[in-house]
Structures are given as structure tokens and as C-alpha cells.
Design a protein around this motif. Structure first.
Motif, PDB file in Angstrom:
ATOM      1  N   LEU A 243      27.935   1.133  13.750  1.00  0.00           N
ATOM      2  CA  LEU A 243      28.353   0.961  14.774  1.00  0.00           C
ATOM      3  C   LEU A 243      28.568  -0.492  14.912  1.00  0.00           C
ATOM      4  O   LEU A 243      29.581  -1.268  16.169  1.00  0.00           O
ATOM      5  N   LEU A 244      27.941  -1.114  14.353  1.00  0.00           N
ATOM      6  CA  LEU A 244      28.320  -3.096  14.530  1.00  0.00           C
ATOM      7  C   LEU A 244      30.069  -2.895  13.842  1.00  0.00           C
ATOM      8  O   LEU A 244      30.864  -3.704  15.073  1.00  0.00           O
ATOM      9  N   SER A 245      30.365  -2.333  13.038  1.00  0.00           N
ATOM     10  CA  SER A 245      31.533  -2.266  13.115  1.00  0.00           C
ATOM     11  C   SER A 245      32.531  -1.654  14.304  1.00  0.00           C
ATOM     12  O   SER A 245      33.997  -2.028  13.794  1.00  0.00           O
ATOM     13  N   ALA A 246      32.473  -0.640  13.947  1.00  0.00           N
ATOM     14  CA  ALA A 246      33.246   0.242  15.537  1.00  0.00           C
ATOM     15  C   ALA A 246      32.901  -1.066  16.580  1.00  0.00           C
ATOM     16  O   ALA A 246      33.279  -0.014  17.947  1.00  0.00           O
ATOM     17  N   GLY A 247      32.605  -1.322  16.536  1.00  0.00           N
ATOM     18  CA  GLY A 247      32.317  -2.522  18.324  1.00  0.00           C
ATOM     19  C   GLY A 247      31.319  -2.160  19.448  1.00  0.00           C
ATOM     20  O   GLY A 247      31.984  -2.145  20.341  1.00  0.00           O
ATOM     21  N   GLN A 248      31.045  -1.009  18.615  1.00  0.00           N
ATOM     22  CA  GLN A 248      29.452  -0.326  20.414  1.00  0.00           C
ATOM     23  C   GLN A 248      28.196  -1.621  20.757  1.00  0.00           C
ATOM     24  O   GLN A 248      27.882  -1.313  21.323  1.00  0.00           O
ATOM     25  N   PHE A 249      28.745  -2.995  19.922  1.00  0.00           N
ATOM     26  CA  PHE A 249      27.910  -3.708  20.102  1.00  0.00           C
ATOM     27  C   PHE A 249      28.684  -4.551  19.335  1.00  0.00           C
ATOM     28  O   PHE A 249      29.184  -4.483  18.666  1.00  0.00           O
ATOM     29  N   SER A 250      28.680  -6.314  20.236  1.00  0.00           N
ATOM     30  CA  SER A 250      28.941  -7.293  19.720  1.00  0.00           C
ATOM     31  C   SER A 250      28.090  -8.394  18.917  1.00  0.00           C
ATOM     32  O   SER A 250      28.556  -8.615  17.535  1.00  0.00           O
ATOM     33  N   VAL A 251      26.394  -8.048  18.328  1.00  0.00           N
ATOM     34  CA  VAL A 251      26.055  -8.581  17.467  1.00  0.00           C
ATOM     35  C   VAL A 251      24.863  -7.509  17.222  1.00  0.00           C
ATOM     36  O   VAL A 251      24.350  -6.846  17.717  1.00  0.00           O
ATOM     37  N   ALA A 252      24.350  -7.729  15.439  1.00  0.00           N
ATOM     38  CA  ALA A 252      23.291  -6.752  15.173  1.00  0.00           C
ATOM     39  C   ALA A 252      21.987  -8.372  15.174  1.00  0.00           C
ATOM     40  O   ALA A 252      22.812  -8.935  14.242  1.00  0.00           O
ATOM     41  N   LEU A 253      21.773  -8.117  15.679  1.00  0.00           N
ATOM     42  CA  LEU A 253      20.194  -9.298  15.301  1.00  0.00           C
ATOM     43  C   LEU A 253      19.241  -8.985  14.064  1.00  0.00           C
ATOM     44  O   LEU A 253      18.930 -10.086  13.702  1.00  0.00           O
ATOM     45  N   SER A 254      19.185  -7.885  13.847  1.00  0.00           N
ATOM     46  CA  SER A 254      18.198  -7.410  12.720  1.00  0.00           C
ATOM     47  C   SER A 254      19.373  -6.681  11.501  1.00  0.00           C
ATOM     48  O   SER A 254      18.658  -6.346  10.185  1.00  0.00           O
ATOM     49  N   VAL A 255      20.822  -7.500  10.803  1.00  0.00           N
ATOM     50  CA  VAL A 255      20.974  -5.871   9.718  1.00  0.00           C
ATOM     51  C   VAL A 255      21.070  -6.975   9.008  1.00  0.00           C
ATOM     52  O   VAL A 255      20.853  -7.683   7.695  1.00  0.00           O
ATOM     53  N   TYR A 256      20.794  -5.574   7.228  1.00  0.00           N
ATOM     54  CA  TYR A 256      20.951  -6.584   6.133  1.00  0.00           C
ATOM     55  C   TYR A 256      22.144  -7.445   6.154  1.00  0.00           C
ATOM     56  O   TYR A 256      23.334  -6.788   5.950  1.00  0.00           O
ATOM     57  N   SER A 257      22.422  -8.013   5.344  1.00  0.00           N
ATOM     58  CA  SER A 257      23.429  -9.138   5.003  1.00  0.00           C
ATOM     59  C   SER A 257      24.399  -8.154   3.903  1.00  0.00           C
ATOM     60  O   SER A 257      25.394  -7.781   4.120  1.00  0.00           O
ATOM     61  N   HIS A 258      23.607  -7.212   2.708  1.00  0.00           N
ATOM     62  CA  HIS A 258      24.557  -7.299   2.447  1.00  0.00           C
ATOM     63  C   HIS A 258      25.723  -5.453   3.044  1.00  0.00           C
ATOM     64  O   HIS A 258      26.979  -5.072   2.487  1.00  0.00           O
ATOM     65  N   THR A 259      25.045  -5.113   3.564  1.00  0.00           N
ATOM     66  CA  THR A 259      25.681  -4.478   4.870  1.00  0.00           C
ATOM     67  C   THR A 259      26.470  -4.828   5.506  1.00  0.00           C
ATOM     68  O   THR A 259      27.867  -4.064   5.258  1.00  0.00           O
ATOM     69  N   VAL A 260      26.737  -6.494   5.824  1.00  0.00           N
ATOM     70  CA  VAL A 260      27.939  -6.734   6.584  1.00  0.00           C
ATOM     71  C   VAL A 260      28.589  -7.005   5.116  1.00  0.00           C
ATOM     72  O   VAL A 260      30.051  -6.376   5.608  1.00  0.00           O
ATOM     73  N   ASP A 261      28.418  -7.749   4.266  1.00  0.00           N
ATOM     74  CA  ASP A 261      29.128  -7.877   3.735  1.00  0.00           C
ATOM     75  C   ASP A 261      29.898  -6.415   2.946  1.00  0.00           C
ATOM     76  O   ASP A 261      31.471  -6.692   2.476  1.00  0.00           O
ATOM     77  N   LYS A 262      29.441  -5.615   2.747  1.00  0.00           N
ATOM     78  CA  LYS A 262      30.189  -4.513   1.953  1.00  0.00           C
ATOM     79  C   LYS A 262      31.143  -3.794   2.996  1.00  0.00           C
ATOM     80  O   LYS A 262      32.454  -3.691   2.869  1.00  0.00           O
ATOM     81  N   ALA A 263      30.127  -3.449   4.527  1.00  0.00           N
ATOM     82  CA  ALA A 263      31.874  -3.249   5.301  1.00  0.00           C
ATOM     83  C   ALA A 263      32.959  -4.321   5.379  1.00  0.00           C
ATOM     84  O   ALA A 263      33.707  -3.901   5.417  1.00  0.00           O
ATOM     85  N   ALA A 264      32.461  -5.565   5.251  1.00  0.00           N
ATOM     86  CA  ALA A 264      34.056  -6.532   5.209  1.00  0.00           C
ATOM     87  C   ALA A 264      34.746  -6.526   4.276  1.00  0.00           C
ATOM     88  O   ALA A 264      35.892  -6.976   4.345  1.00  0.00           O
ATOM     89  N   ARG A 265      33.954  -6.368   2.816  1.00  0.00           N
ATOM     90  CA  ARG A 265      34.945  -5.856   1.676  1.00  0.00           C
ATOM     91  C   ARG A 265      36.038  -4.880   2.050  1.00  0.00           C
ATOM     92  O   ARG A 265      36.868  -4.583   0.484  1.00  0.00           O
TER      93      ARG A 265
END
Length: 367
Positions: A243-265
Motif C-alpha cells: 500500500l505504501l508503494s501504491a501511494g495509499q498513504f505517504s508514510v509508514a511509521l513501523s515498516v521493515y527496512s527490507h520491505t522498503v528496500d526490496k520494493a525500491a529494488r
């Protein structure tokens, strides 16, 4: 993935179990087993240890039964079976609460089915409290970080990092969040998210702000109430990342770093650096079961995961437990403040569960 708060009774020592009258000599949940199934191997090291474990694992049927909540487990299974093609890994994967309940119920029925478990720290502590785990004392310990060892009946194999992540289409360069307290600003109304089961993250943030930053408990409570007025709730960190990647909200306060890094990759417009401090580290661990069906295979797997398997963990953008992994670069920027999971999250589980649930009451759902 965590999908809701862990039942307090399980963490407190197994309210599901303690009233069932297990005999202290049966070795079922709630009592220590009579014998050490790994005693034959504990004095062995080097190639002699590996050869003996492999030979005995093959004699036991060439099977390892693994329970796990690790979403990247297939990478480890593939790596292990490439190293030891004679051993077949049967992996049951589910969310951490389901893994915990399955192990508890099977042992209470006196029918343990797994050799090794790989899941979150709080679930491992609950299993350890029921004497279902056997401490790993093998040669791989020497290569691990101090924070990965001496945890009781389990050993950390990797660390999850709770970070603040954002969608870079929604939060432009130069406008990245800098301080956690800033999220109380009404400008973030409807633009933030938290995960419904992250009471342990909440406990850690709360104690960090009081014990490390010197805020009064009442001031921290007021801060969280203001922040939650801006929040949407999601269920599951994988869903949160999507949902963060899709822009359903701007900021995730408690997301895992690897979740973000994998999506960015994969090209998603997400980031978490520069980090909003603190980055909260939670150990995820591996544990030998105290009553394994295949003890040699269990030790062979654990030896491998805590040594050569650490490279695979690093390649999956997790934080490995080993002190040194060839080619690995720590994803947490140098100088960033980190904070270990609060000890009170272990001892005051009911308090933090209740407080977090109350905090989220009436908060809208994302998606």
C-alpha cells in the motif's frame, strides 16, 4: 509477518497449556525433556562434526521438518539443499502466531512434528518458557554478534529493523520526515500508517522516548494520541509495504527496512533513508526443538544457517546475525541511532497490548 497482537497468555507462559496437568516426566509442553537429543554431537567441531551430522541425518531418513514465519525461507532452503542434496527440507510457513500455536498444540498432544523453528523473538520466548527449545551450543556461535547470543533456548539468525518509510511520489526530495515527533502535525492527517499488531514497536518507541530522550510518560502518551489522529491502520507488513508503494498513504511509521528496500529494488517509489531515529531492531531467531524427530538434521541446518546461510540472509536485504558476511553492507547508515526491542515488551505484554489496542480504537483502516 505479524497479523495482530500476540495473545498475552501465550507469552505469559502458555495459558493454553498450564492447566492441562502434564506430567513433569513426559517431556510435553510445560516440562523439560528427560534427555538431551543433541548430546552426541555437542563436542564435535569442524569437518568431523559435519560428516557425522550428515551421516546420521541420512540414517534418520534424510528429512528436516521446519516451522517458520520467514517470508524468505525458500532462499535458505534452496541454499541448504544445494549444499546437502541428500536432505529434504519440509517447511511449514505461516504467520508467527500460527507457527507458535501449531508448535504448542502439537507438543501438548505429545505429538511434536518439527525439528527446528524460525520465527520472531516474542514467539520464541513463549516456546522457551514452555521448555520446548534446546539452546544451540555449536561452533557457529563464535561468528555471531553478541546481541544474537545468550537469548535462552534460541539464537538470533537475523534482525528486522523497524523504520519510517515513505512514498517518494508523495513526499518529495528535501521534504523527508526528520523527527518522529513531527508526525503529530495535523498536516499528516490521513497520510500515515501503522500495522495493527505492532504493539512491540509501540512499546519500544514509548520506552525510547521516556528512558532515552527524557520525556515524561504522559507527554509521550499525548504525542502518540496526536500521531494516531493522523494514522490509518493496516494488517500485515507485506500489505503495508504494498500500500505504501501504491501511494495509499505517504508514510509508514513501523515498516521493515527490507520491505522498503526490496520494493525500491523493483522500482517502487519508496525510501527510508535518511533514517528517522531511532531505528528499532528486533531479533528473529532459529531454535532447536527439545524433542526433535531428526536431531542430526536439525543441527546440520542450524550450523549452516548461522554460517554460510548468513550470506543468503544478507542477499535478501535482511540484517544478518553474523559479525562478518563477505560483501555485506549494513543498510543502516553509519551513526544512526538504533534501539533494541524494549525489555518491558517482554515482561509487560498485557500492558502494551492493551495500550496499543486502545490507541488504535476508532482509527480508520487503509486501503
Amino acid at each position: 509477518m505479524r497479523q495482530g497482537a500476540l495473545p498475552t497468555g501465550l507469552l505469559a507462559g502458555g495459558l493454553l497449556l498450564t492447566g492441562c496437568g502434564a506430567s513433569p516426566t513426559t517431556g510435553t509442553a510445560g516440562s523439560a525433556p528427560d534427555k538431551n537429543p543433541y548430546a552426541t554431537y555437542e563436542s564435535l567441531t569442524g569437518q568431523e562434526r559435519t560428516d557425522r551430522l550428515l551421516a546420521d541425518a541420512k540414517s534418520d531418513g534424510g528429512v528436516l521438518d521446519l516451522y517458520t514465519s520467514n517470508t524468505d525461507i525458500q532462499d535458505l532452503v534452496d541454499g541448504f539443499q544445494k549444499a546437502y542434496p541428500e536432505i529434504k527440507v519440509h517447511a511449514f510457513r505461516a504467520n508467527s502466531e500460527t507457527v507458535l500455536q501449531r508448535a504448542l498444540q502439537e507438543n501438548q498432544a505429545d505429538k511434536p512434528q518439527n525439528d527446528v523453528i524460525d520465527t520472531n523473538d516474542l514467539e520464541l520466548r513463549a516456546l522457551d518458557g514452555q521448555h520446548l527449545l534446546h539452546p544451540y551450543k555449536g561452533p557457529a556461535e563464535a561468528g555471531l554478534k553478541d546481541s544474537a547470543k545468550n537469548l535462552g533456548g534460541w539464537t538470533a539468525e537475523r534482525f528486522n529493523a523497524f523504520v519510517v518509510g515513505w512514498n517518494t511520489d508523495k513526499v518529495k526530495k528535501g521534504e523527508e520526515p526528520k523527527d518522529f515527533a513531527d508526525f503529530a502535525d495535523p498536516k499528516w492527517k490521513g497520510k500515515l500508517s501503522v500495522e495493527v499488531g505492532d504493539w512491540d514497536w509501540y512499546a519500544s518507541m514509548h520506552t525510547y522516548l521516556t528512558e532515552e530522550k527524557g520525556m515524561s510518560p504522559s507527554a509521550v502518551d499525548d504525542l502518540f494520541k496526536k500521531i494516531m489522529a493522523n494514522v490509518k491502520v493496516v494488517k500485515g507488513h507485506t500489505v503495508q509495504g504494498e500500500l505504501l508503494s501504491a501511494g495509499q498513504f505517504s508514510v509508514a511509521l513501523s515498516v521493515y527496512s527490507h520491505t522498503v528496500d526490496k520494493a525500491a529494488r523493483k522500482g517502487a517509489p519508496v525510501a527510508w533513508r535518511p533514517a528517522v531515529e531511532p531505528v528499532i531492531l528486533r531479533p528473529n531467531g532459529i531454535a532447536l526443538m527439545s524433542r526433535p524427530r531428526h536431531p542430526a538434521a536439525a543441527l546440520l541446518w542450524t550450523d549452516w544457517v548461522l554460517t554460510k546461510g548468513q550470506r543468503i540472509i544478507a542477499e535478501s536485504l535482511r540484517i544478518p546475525a553474523a559479525k562478518s558476511v563477505p560483501g555485506y553492507k549494513d543498510p543502516i547508515p553509519t551513526g544512526t541511532t538504533t534501539y533494541q526491542l524494549s525489555k518491558t515488551a517482554e515482561t509487560d505484554t498485557k500492558k502494551w497490548n492493551t495500550a496499543y489496542d486502545a490507541l488504535l480504537r476508532g482509527v480508520p483502516t487503509a486501503g
